[in-house]
Structure formats: structure tokens, C-alpha cells
Scaffold this active site. Sequence first.
Site, PDB file in Angstrom:
ATOM      1  N   GLY A 148      27.028  24.806  41.828  1.00 49.13           N
ATOM      2  CA  GLY A 148      27.525  25.455  40.609  1.00 49.13           C
ATOM      3  C   GLY A 148      28.472  24.616  39.769  1.00 49.13           C
ATOM      4  O   GLY A 148      28.221  23.450  39.462  1.00 49.13           O
ATOM      5  N   TYR A 179      39.362  37.666  34.232  1.00 48.91           N
ATOM      6  CA  TYR A 179      39.967  38.927  34.690  1.00 48.91           C
ATOM      7  C   TYR A 179      41.155  38.704  35.625  1.00 48.91           C
ATOM      8  O   TYR A 179      41.729  39.655  36.141  1.00 48.91           O
ATOM      9  CB  TYR A 179      38.909  39.871  35.283  1.00 48.91           C
ATOM     10  CG  TYR A 179      38.165  39.349  36.495  1.00 48.91           C
ATOM     11  CD1 TYR A 179      38.795  39.169  37.726  1.00 48.91           C
ATOM     12  CD2 TYR A 179      36.808  39.060  36.415  1.00 48.91           C
ATOM     13  CE1 TYR A 179      38.123  38.699  38.829  1.00 48.91           C
ATOM     14  CE2 TYR A 179      36.110  38.591  37.511  1.00 48.91           C
ATOM     15  CZ  TYR A 179      36.782  38.409  38.724  1.00 48.91           C
ATOM     16  OH  TYR A 179      36.099  37.934  39.825  1.00 48.91           O
ATOM     17  N   ARG A 194      32.061  24.650  53.188  1.00 49.85           N
ATOM     18  CA  ARG A 194      31.626  24.943  54.562  1.00 49.85           C
ATOM     19  C   ARG A 194      30.301  24.282  54.904  1.00 49.85           C
ATOM     20  O   ARG A 194      30.090  23.851  56.022  1.00 49.85           O
ATOM     21  CB  ARG A 194      31.482  26.466  54.740  1.00 49.85           C
ATOM     22  CG  ARG A 194      32.781  27.235  54.644  1.00 49.85           C
ATOM     23  CD  ARG A 194      32.513  28.710  54.442  1.00 49.85           C
ATOM     24  NE  ARG A 194      31.731  28.961  53.236  1.00 49.85           N
ATOM     25  CZ  ARG A 194      31.270  30.142  52.875  1.00 49.85           C
ATOM     26  NH1 ARG A 194      31.476  31.195  53.626  1.00 49.85           N
ATOM     27  NH2 ARG A 194      30.599  30.278  51.757  1.00 49.85           N
ATOM     28  N   PRO A 243      37.144  30.519  33.313  1.00 49.79           N
ATOM     29  CA  PRO A 243      35.813  30.571  32.697  1.00 49.79           C
ATOM     30  C   PRO A 243      35.361  32.011  32.476  1.00 49.79           C
ATOM     31  O   PRO A 243      35.700  32.907  33.235  1.00 49.79           O
ATOM     32  CB  PRO A 243      34.893  29.919  33.736  1.00 49.79           C
ATOM     33  CG  PRO A 243      35.788  29.377  34.807  1.00 49.79           C
ATOM     34  CD  PRO A 243      37.077  30.132  34.729  1.00 49.79           C
ATOM     35  N   GLY A 244      34.576  32.213  31.434  1.00 46.89           N
ATOM     36  CA  GLY A 244      33.806  33.455  31.292  1.00 46.89           C
ATOM     37  C   GLY A 244      32.515  33.286  32.066  1.00 46.89           C
ATOM     38  O   GLY A 244      32.353  32.328  32.828  1.00 46.89           O
TER      39      GLY A 244
END
Length: 378
Positions: free
Chosen positions: A113, A242, A134, A283-284
Site C-alpha cells: 500500500g 478522523y 510481520r 490521508p483521506g
Amino acid sequence: MNFDLSHEKLFTYLLILCSIIISFGGVVRTHKTTYRACAVGRLNMAAAAAVVFRRNLFPLKLGQKACALHSSCALRDADPLPQASFFPPNDATMLPPGSFSDKVAFVTGGGTGLGRAMTQGLSQLGATCVIASRKLEVLQKTAEEITAQTGNKVFPVACDVRDPAAVAQCLDQMEKLTGLPDVVINNAAGNFVSPSEKLSPNGWKTIVDIVLNGTAFVTLELGKRLIRQDKGASFLAITTIYAESGSGFVVPSASAKAGVEALYKSLAAEWGRYGLRFNIIQPGPIRTKGAFSRLDPTGAFEKSMIGRIPVGRLGTPNEIKNLALYMSSHYATWMSGAVVRLDGGEYVSMAGEFNDLRKVSKQQWDLIEAMIRQTKGS
Ligand SMILES: CC/C=C\C/C=C\C/C=C\C/C=C\C=C\C(=O)SCCNC(=O)CCNC(=O)[C@H](O)C(C)(C)COP(=O)(O)OP(=O)(O)OC[C@H]1O[C@@H](n2cnc3c(N)ncnc32)[C@H](O)[C@@H]1OP(=O)(O)O
Ligand SMILES: NC(=O)C1=CN([C@@H]2O[C@H](COP(=O)(O)OP(=O)(O)OC[C@H]3O[C@@H](n4cnc5c(N)ncnc54)[C@H](OP(=O)(O)O)[C@@H]3O)[C@@H](O)[C@H]2O)C=CC1
């Protein structure tokens, strides 16, 4: 007996019936849309049920293939809004070549990502990178791919950031491979949507351990080592919009990300004297498998999410990469304690009391204006 079966209910029951047939490997045609089972076995039922769920919330376009919940299917890609054509993402790496020559970067969650995109950018600009998470095989594959692309070394190190002893061992290994880093990106995270009344203590603890404790273990251990060696460095944490507002249904993540922001702002104040900078990117929404498979597994919410982003599209990993590279670079040495939101305007769009008035048409506005103008006195 009163059978209150509306068209909508009948349609739902029909789809449930279809999903059962699909789960036995069948192919069903409804409304000119062909649904093929995404998988064999138990996943079939889950996938088909997800299609039913999604279709009832946000109808699929005719002809659109349904493949929710199965890893072999590509993630759904809801259309951007028309205005997105004004705001195309520019994925090119922004800083000049060599911006990170002779620098070492440490990225947690660097195998997938956004972490992978940031590692790729750092490596492209000359950094030697160490990526930690991991799953060693995932890290190894990413490291090989990036090194093949950029010619610069990327070292994979297995580490569960929830375990302070494992973090110390991972940093020992890094010190041997590369020495202490100039750039640290705390990007590893865990998350899932869940009504809070369904959260177990371990569910809560798992997220808070990865996000808040993991970031703290990495940051404090590295900070102490850097201070001992009198070496400066840039620390960056990836949080979320958020973290500021809080959010239902991701309460452990919201709480932990808010904690990370407090940690980074506090250390910015305390450890500047040691040559350490601390900054934050919020980030959004950006489509990554890790995030979307846990936050919108049915794909039901993607369209409405895009609908509330003023720029009309999701972000891209490369957009986060460019901001992260700048904030971690020698162009940003005056930046510390900063929180930078990169979200296409989603945060302010959700916050403004009257922002839903975007849905009002020109004719409706004429009517509304006339009504307001007719009002005399209070
Ligand atoms: C309206 C919104 C619409 C769309 C949203 C779409 C897009 C995104 C938009 C914005 C994104 C904003 C912020 C994103 C933040 C992120 O962090 S995204 C990154 C997400 N990536 C990951 O989570 C990767 C790593 N995750 C994992 O490895 C697992 O998911 C993990 C559960 C976090 C950890 O795995 P682990 O193996 O250690 O843990 P488990 O043993 O499996 O579980 C531990 C306990 O948690 C309970 N649990 C697990 N899943 C759930 C669930 N879905 N619901 C409830 N509880 C869950 C599990 O049962 C264990 O508890 P116990 O049973 O009591 O022991
Ligand atoms: N995508 C989005 O829309 C948004 C993402 N973010 C943030 O961006 C960051 C990257 O997310 P994204 O790339 O989307 O998702 P990913 O799931 O791809 O990234 C999360 C990474 O964290 C690693 N990780 C998880 N648990 C641990 C652990 N215990 N120890 C070490 N590493 C761990 C994972 O690797 P492994 O499984 O190998 O351990 C994985 O590489 C996160 O901080 C996330 O909160 C914020 C807002 C929006």
C-alpha cells in the site's frame, strides 16, 4: 394472510435465492447482469450475500461484474465524479533526483500500500531503505521489486511492532545493515470496521497495540538510539482525517491515531533540541487492498465516499508518497509538529453544516431565493 411484498422486497428475495444458487457454482442472469460465483466453497455464499447487500444499498450498474469479498477479484473501482478531470493525480516523483542520496530510510509497513509507495519514492531518490512488518515474504518481494527498479538497496526485516523486544531486535538488525536512519516513517497500522458494541477487549487492544503502542515503541527506541549517537532525523507518522474528528465504527483506530498525533506533536516540542523533527500526514481515502478489504469489504460505500470528496476522486498512493518525501527531505527542515491533511477536501466537506446544499438544483435555488426575499421581518 397479508403478504406485504413490495417490488423491492421481492427483488431482494429473488437475489437471495440467486445467491444460494451461485453458492453451488451456478451462473444466474438477472436484469441483463450475469453474476458468476467468484470462488468455490464457503466464500461463494459470502460473496453472493455481499452482492445482495451492496445492490440493495447502491444498485450496481447494468453489466457491472460482482466480485465482492474474494481475493482473486480486483477491488471494485467506483467512478470518479466529473470534476475529477480538473484534478488528475500526478504520480511523477516530485523532488529532484538524488534528494535522498546517502540517506537511510526506515518504513514500517513498507511492503504494501502506501508504505510501499513511499519506500519506492525514497529509493528512487537515492535512499537505502529498510522496510519492516510481520510478513517477511511480502517484504522480500517488495524489496526485490523496488531494488530492481531503482538500483538502490531495500532491506526487509520481519518485525511485529506490538512487541517492544521485537522492535529492539529489528533496530539492532538495521544498525548492522545500514546504521541508524535519517528518515523514519511510521506507517504500519491495523483497522477494521465494527459496531463498537461488538468489539472484544482483544479487538480493541489489537488495533491500539499496532497503531499507538507500535508507533511509540518504534519512535521511542529509535529516538533514544539517535540521541545517543547525536544524529538528527525526520520522523513522519501516517494517521487519518478522523484522528481529529473521531469516527464511529472505527473507534479503536480513531482513538489510537489521535494518540499518535499527540505523541508526535509532543515529541516535536521536546526533541527538537536533539535534531529530531516530527510531522504527521492525515490521508483521506486511498484504494489499497489492506484498507478497503477491512473498511468497505462489500464495496457498498465507495460511491458515497467519492460523492463527498470535493475533488471527486480517491487519492493515490503516489500523492501521499510525494508529500511524505517532501516532509522527510532537507527541503522541509523548518517543518516540525505539522499535521498535513491530504484528502481532496473530504474533511471540510463532511464538516460544513450547509454543504449538502450542493444537491440543490439551479431551479430549486431560484425558488429558495424567491422565498427568502419574500420574507419580511423576523
Ligand atoms: C463509510 C466508509 C467507507 C469506506 C471506507 C473505505 C476506505 C477507507 C477510507 C478511509 C481509511 C481511513 C483510515 C484507514 C486506516 C487504516 O489503518 S487502513 C489499514 C488497514 N490495514 C490493516 O488492517 C492491515 C493489518 N491488519 C490485520 O492484520 C488484521 O486485520 C488485524 C485484525 C488488525 C490484526 O490481525 P491479527 O491476526 O493480529 O488479529 P486477529 O487475531 O485476527 O484479531 C484480533 C482481535 O480482533 C478481533 N477482530 C478481528 N477482526 C474483527 C472484525 N472485523 N470485527 C470485530 N472484531 C474483529 C478478533 O476477533 C480478535 O479478538 P478476540 O476474538 O476477542 O480474540
Ligand atoms: N488507504 C487509506 O485509505 C488510508 C490509509 N491510512 C493509513 O495509511 C497507512 C498505510 O495503510 P494502507 O497502505 O492503506 O494499508 P496496508 O494494510 O497496506 O498497510 C498496513 C501495513 O501495516 C503492516 N502491519 C500491520 N500490523 C503490523 C504489525 N503488528 N507490525 C508491523 N507491521 C504491521 C502491514 O504489514 P504486515 O501485514 O506484513 O504486518 C501493512 O504493510 C496506515 O497507517 C493507515 O492507517 C490512513 C488513511 C487512509
